[in-house]
Every structure is written in C-alpha cells, then in structure tokens.
Enzyme design. Structure first.
Site, mmCIF file in Angstrom:
data_model
loop_
_atom_site.group_PDB
_atom_site.id
_atom_site.type_symbol
_atom_site.label_atom_id
_atom_site.label_comp_id
_atom_site.label_asym_id
_atom_site.label_seq_id
_atom_site.Cartn_x
_atom_site.Cartn_y
_atom_site.Cartn_z
ATOM 1 N N HIS A 77 0.848 -1.193 0.000
ATOM 2 C CA HIS A 77 0.000 0.000 0.000
ATOM 3 C C HIS A 77 0.888 1.249 0.000
ATOM 4 O O HIS A 77 2.022 1.199 0.462
ATOM 5 C CB HIS A 77 -0.864 0.050 1.272
ATOM 6 C CG HIS A 77 -1.982 -0.943 1.298
ATOM 7 N ND1 HIS A 77 -2.156 -1.838 2.323
ATOM 8 C CD2 HIS A 77 -3.012 -1.153 0.432
ATOM 9 C CE1 HIS A 77 -3.238 -2.577 2.087
ATOM 10 N NE2 HIS A 77 -3.773 -2.178 0.958
ATOM 11 N N CYS A 120 -2.625 0.759 9.613
ATOM 12 C CA CYS A 120 -3.695 -0.155 9.156
ATOM 13 C C CYS A 120 -4.702 -0.472 10.239
ATOM 14 O O CYS A 120 -5.836 -0.851 9.954
ATOM 15 C CB CYS A 120 -3.097 -1.482 8.696
ATOM 16 S SG CYS A 120 -1.517 -1.364 7.900
HETATM 17 C C1 CIR Z 1 -3.522 -7.537 3.745
HETATM 18 O O1 CIR Z 1 -2.690 -8.072 3.001
HETATM 19 O O2 CIR Z 1 -4.538 -6.992 3.307
HETATM 20 C C2 CIR Z 1 -3.288 -7.558 5.233
HETATM 21 N N1 CIR Z 1 -2.644 -8.784 5.597
HETATM 22 C C3 CIR Z 1 -2.463 -6.368 5.662
HETATM 23 C C4 CIR Z 1 -3.192 -5.072 5.439
HETATM 24 C C5 CIR Z 1 -2.356 -3.896 5.769
HETATM 25 N N2 CIR Z 1 -3.111 -2.700 5.651
HETATM 26 C C6 CIR Z 1 -2.589 -1.517 5.358
HETATM 27 O O3 CIR Z 1 -1.412 -1.421 5.023
HETATM 28 N N3 CIR Z 1 -3.408 -0.477 5.353
#
Ligand code: CIR
Length: 257
Positions: free
Chosen positions: A165, A252
C-alpha cells in the site's frame, strides 16, 4: 492542522493467524496480537482520541486492518471496495457502516469495477495522495477522487511499484514532514516535502501515525525513532511484531478522524 478526535478500530480475531501475507516471519501468535492491540489502543487513548472498538470478526482474518475499508475525511466518509477478494466483504459489514454513520452525515461508496483500499491513501490537509497498487485500481482511485472533489477536496494518483500500500512506504507527520522509504525517496510527487529518509533496513518503520502532536512508531527501529524525535515529536513506540507477520502496520489498525 486539525486534531483527531476519534478513532475506529477492530479487535483482531483468532483467524488473524491466517491473514494474507508476503512476509516470511511465520504466523502471528493470537494471544500476543491481542495484547499488542490493547497496547495500541491505550497509546491512542493517551493522544486524546475517543475510541470506538468493533468486535472481532472471525470470518475475515484481516478485519483488524480497518483502515482499508473506509476513508474518513473532515467532510465525508467513503466506504471502500477492497481489492483483495478475501477482504471484500469487510467493507459491507454492518458494524463498520454503523460506526461510521455515528460520526458522518455524508457517506459515499466505491462501486464495482472500482477497487480501493484506504491504506493506499495519504491525507495531507485537503489533498489525498492515492496509490495505484495491486489492491487499488484506476477506476477505484478515480471514483475516490470524484467523491473528494464533491466535497471540495482533491486527490492525485501515485503509481506504485514496490509496496503493498502507499502508506507501507511513507507517512505524513504534518508540518510538511514526510517519512519516506524505498521508491518514495525519489518520487517527484513528494519533492516539496521535508523528506526524512527511513533506512532500508528499517523499512517497516516508514509506516507511522501522527496523532495530535505524537507519533506512534513501531518499536525496535532506533534510527528512524531518533530521526522523528529530532523533529520535535513525542514518539510513542508500539510493538506490532505480530501484525508485521501479515504485512500490517500501525496505520492499518485504525481509522483516525
Ligand atoms: C492484507 O494483506 O490486506 C493484510 N494482511 C495487511 C493489510 C495492511 N493494511 C494496510 O497497510 N493499510
């Protein structure tokens, strides 16, 4: 800059051990993930925000990463449409919608075929940088820009090459200060900021959050911590080792507004 008054977070669920990952650090320990989440919430409480904590939802291993399912701005909230199929239903969960409705009269929704996860969006005042990633497609990003423009804000697109991201590799700390790592060190989009380079061996520390003059940082990244302290911020280190195992960071785990 405006202070944050509220955050929304979601407790991690037992199936967090099955969260999507590209890392090679093993599976999260659920008990430790819970403890770390509690410490994260206490750190945020110390920054003076009100906490809305949603129940764990074991149908969605990654559902504690609530940042990805909504963008909360000063004027509206936008419910996203996650690009990861196993996460798509998170944005439609009634409790997240109800939590957002408690705070926002204006709510917009990203629609098919757009996909977008708000980890790809960085707020700088009334402007929002939107990363084009494996999770966020151009249709989703343009829908998001139209929503922002409807409320007098703006957005711009940032194609990504290396990171999951946008905010995996950079964090805005207000006062024109921007933590940058990897591909963001040289991207012209960010040339006007006071860029603080995160050394590549501390890349995980590029994901921090500014909350009302404090900076929450992942614990264990001393060079980056010193650089942030030198800027005059109060640093609050938070251990997120179990979330790092599934590609998650500090930003996140909450919506801040
Ligand atoms: C994913 O791959 O969607 C989750 N394991 C981690 C999400 C991380 N979110 C973020 O960077 N906003």
């Amino acid at each position: 800059m405006d202070l944050f008054r509220n955050i929304i977070a979601r407790k991690p669920c037992p199936s967090v051990t099955e969260g999507i990952t590209t890392a090679n650090f093993g599976k999260p320990d659920y008990a430790l993930a819970l403890k770390q989440h509690e410490a994260y919430i206490s750190a945020l409480e110390k920054c003076g925000v009100g906490i809305t904590l949603l129940d764990a939802n074991d149908d969605y291993p990654d559902s504690c990463f609530v940042e990805d399912v909504a963008l909360c701005t000063k004027k509206c909230a936008i419910i996203t449409r996650p690009g990861a199929l196993s996460r798509r239903g998170e944005a439609a969960l009634p409790d997240i919608k109800a939590a957002v409705e408690k705070f926002f009269a204006n709510i917009e929704f990203i629609k098919e075929p757009g996909t977008i996860e708000a980890g790809d969006i960085m707020m700088v005042g009334d402007h929002f940088y939107i990363g084009l990633s494996n999770r966020t497609n151009e249709d989703g990003a343009r829908q998001m820009m139209r929503c922002l423009e409807k409320y007098g804000m703006s957005g711009s697109l940032v194609p990504l090459n290396e990171v999951l991201h946008l905010k995996t590799g950079l964090s805005y700390l207000e006062n024109n200060n921007l933590l940058v790592c990897g591909e963001f060190v040289t991207k012209p989009d960010f040339a006007e900021f006071n860029r603080i380079e995160v050394p590549i061996e501390e890349a995980y520390a590029a994901n921090c959050i500014w909350v009302n003059g404090n900076v929450l940082m992942p614990a264990g990244y001393p060079k980056t911590q010193k650089a942030v302290e030198r800027l005059g911020y109060t640093v609050i280190p938070v251990d997120t080792s179990e979330y790092k195992k599934i590609d998650g960071g500090l930003s996140c785990l909450s919506l801040r507004f």
